[in-house]
Write a protein that holds these residues in place. Structure first.
Motif, short mmCIF file in Angstrom:
data_model
loop_
_atom_site.label_atom_id
_atom_site.label_comp_id
_atom_site.label_asym_id
_atom_site.label_seq_id
_atom_site.Cartn_x
_atom_site.Cartn_y
_atom_site.Cartn_z
N ASP A 21 -8.16 -45.86 -17.21
CA ASP A 21 -6.96 -45.11 -17.09
C ASP A 21 -7.05 -43.79 -15.93
OD1 ASP A 21 -6.28 -46.51 -18.64
OD2 ASP A 21 -6.58 -45.53 -20.76
N ILE A 22 -7.83 -42.83 -15.80
CA ILE A 22 -7.75 -42.13 -15.20
C ILE A 22 -8.08 -42.38 -13.58
CG2 ILE A 22 -9.71 -39.97 -13.92
CD1 ILE A 22 -8.51 -39.50 -16.59
N ARG A 23 -8.51 -43.90 -13.81
CA ARG A 23 -8.48 -44.54 -12.26
C ARG A 23 -7.71 -44.81 -11.39
NH1 ARG A 23 -12.15 -45.76 -8.38
NH2 ARG A 23 -14.49 -45.73 -9.22
N ARG A 24 -6.62 -45.45 -12.37
CA ARG A 24 -5.33 -45.92 -12.18
C ARG A 24 -4.42 -44.82 -12.21
NH1 ARG A 24 -5.71 -49.53 -15.96
NH2 ARG A 24 -5.27 -48.31 -17.88
N ASN A 25 -4.13 -43.42 -12.53
CA ASN A 25 -3.20 -42.11 -12.88
C ASN A 25 -3.30 -41.30 -11.74
OD1 ASN A 25 -1.01 -43.47 -14.84
ND2 ASN A 25 -2.87 -43.58 -15.46
N LEU A 26 -4.78 -41.00 -11.25
CA LEU A 26 -5.30 -39.77 -10.50
C LEU A 26 -6.03 -39.74 -9.42
CD1 LEU A 26 -6.74 -37.28 -13.35
CD2 LEU A 26 -4.38 -37.58 -12.28
N SER A 27 -6.49 -41.25 -9.79
CA SER A 27 -7.75 -41.87 -8.57
C SER A 27 -6.81 -43.18 -8.15
CB SER A 27 -8.89 -41.80 -8.59
OG SER A 27 -9.43 -40.78 -9.19
N PRO A 28 -6.36 -44.06 -8.07
CA PRO A 28 -5.70 -45.04 -6.95
C PRO A 28 -5.77 -45.46 -5.70
CG PRO A 28 -3.70 -43.83 -7.82
CD PRO A 28 -4.70 -43.15 -7.87
N ASP A 29 -6.72 -44.48 -5.05
CA ASP A 29 -6.38 -43.97 -3.58
C ASP A 29 -8.05 -43.91 -3.64
OD1 ASP A 29 -7.23 -41.45 -5.18
OD2 ASP A 29 -7.29 -40.59 -4.18
N LEU A 30 -8.92 -44.71 -4.73
CA LEU A 30 -10.71 -44.61 -4.63
C LEU A 30 -10.64 -45.69 -4.83
CD1 LEU A 30 -11.43 -41.01 -6.59
CD2 LEU A 30 -10.99 -41.57 -3.86
N GLY A 31 -11.85 -46.10 -3.93
CA GLY A 31 -12.69 -47.16 -4.25
C GLY A 31 -13.35 -47.56 -5.13
N PHE A 32 -15.14 -48.29 -5.03
CA PHE A 32 -15.79 -48.32 -6.29
C PHE A 32 -17.22 -48.42 -5.56
CE2 PHE A 32 -12.82 -50.41 -7.79
CZ PHE A 32 -12.83 -50.14 -8.95
N ARG A 44 -13.13 -35.93 -10.94
CA ARG A 44 -11.60 -35.50 -11.49
C ARG A 44 -12.06 -35.33 -12.89
NH1 ARG A 44 -8.92 -39.29 -6.96
NH2 ARG A 44 -8.87 -37.58 -5.29
N VAL A 45 -12.89 -36.29 -13.25
CA VAL A 45 -13.20 -36.12 -14.26
C VAL A 45 -13.60 -35.19 -15.56
CG1 VAL A 45 -14.27 -38.08 -16.93
CG2 VAL A 45 -12.63 -39.21 -15.04
N VAL A 46 -14.22 -34.44 -14.51
CA VAL A 46 -15.34 -33.56 -15.07
C VAL A 46 -14.83 -32.12 -14.99
CG1 VAL A 46 -17.13 -32.07 -13.92
CG2 VAL A 46 -17.64 -34.13 -14.18
N TYR A 47 -13.45 -31.93 -14.79
CA TYR A 47 -12.39 -31.03 -14.50
C TYR A 47 -11.52 -31.52 -15.36
CZ TYR A 47 -9.36 -28.07 -12.24
OH TYR A 47 -7.74 -27.20 -12.64
N ILE A 48 -10.50 -32.35 -16.12
CA ILE A 48 -10.03 -32.44 -16.85
C ILE A 48 -10.66 -32.02 -18.34
CG2 ILE A 48 -9.01 -33.93 -18.09
CD1 ILE A 48 -8.55 -35.92 -15.25
#
Length: 188
Positions: free
Chosen positions: A41-52, A63-67
């Motif tokens: 969910d986080i990847r879809r909403n806050l990190s769609p710009d990132l790969g693997f 980003r998850v740590v920050y949240i």
């Protein structure tokens, strides 16, 4: 109440999200404020710009740590369900969050491949995707997590009970007071 983070780590298909959802449900029933931060969910909403790639995974984890830090600061329990394959990333999360409980959701690669809820293992084994944790990319098992649950051998309910018991022992929650309070609310 102080906030804290429960960080579930394990291979794709190990049961992290299923356990996290049930853990959140139980904590909410006990009267705690708890938010689920699911990696997908986080990847879809806050990190769609990132790969693997390793670098992209690190940015995503930060980003998850920050949240989680924001939620904990406001007295909310963060339940993180994130593969987080590298020990260094999890060490960073532990250092940043302080109130941190690492849960290793242990499961054999064979079982994860059989479950394959997203079809990722099939794609990785067929060469359709790269950087799949456990196939082309390593998963570094935690060396000393606070909790280990084994979804090859334990049910979701057993895993959640193990986590809750440990949170109680660590002083993050109080199961006796919470259960008494829940009974009193139901009696009214």
């Amino acid at each position: 109440m102080k906030g804290f983070t429960v960080w579930l780590t394990g291979l794709s298909g190990s049961g992290k999200t299923t356990i996290a959802k049930e853990l959140q449900k139980k904590l909410l029933m006990l009267g705690y404020k708890a938010e689920l931060l699911d990696g997908d969910d986080i990847r879809r909403n806050l990190s769609p710009d990132l790969g693997f790639s390793k670098q992209d995974r690190e940015i995503h984890a930060r980003r998850v740590v920050y949240i989680s830090k924001l939620l904990a600061r406001n007295g909310i329990i963060s339940i993180v369900s994130l593969i987080s394959p590298y020990r260094a990333f999890r060490a960073y999360a532990r250092e940043e969050l302080k109130e941190f409980v690492e849960v290793y959701v242990k499961c054999s690669i064979d079982t994860c491949i059989k479950r394959d809820p997203k079809g990722l293992y099939r794609k990785a084994l067929n060469g359709e995707i790269q950087d799949m944790t456990g196939i082309q990319d390593p998963y570094e098992e935690p060396l000393s997590p606070e909790v280990v649950v084994d979804t090859d051998r334990q049910s979701v309910e057993e895993c959640v009970d193990i986590i809750l018991t440990k949170l109680n022992r660590l002083g993050y929650i109080n199961l006796l007071e919470d259960a008494e309070e829940e009974r009193n609310v139901k009696a009214k």
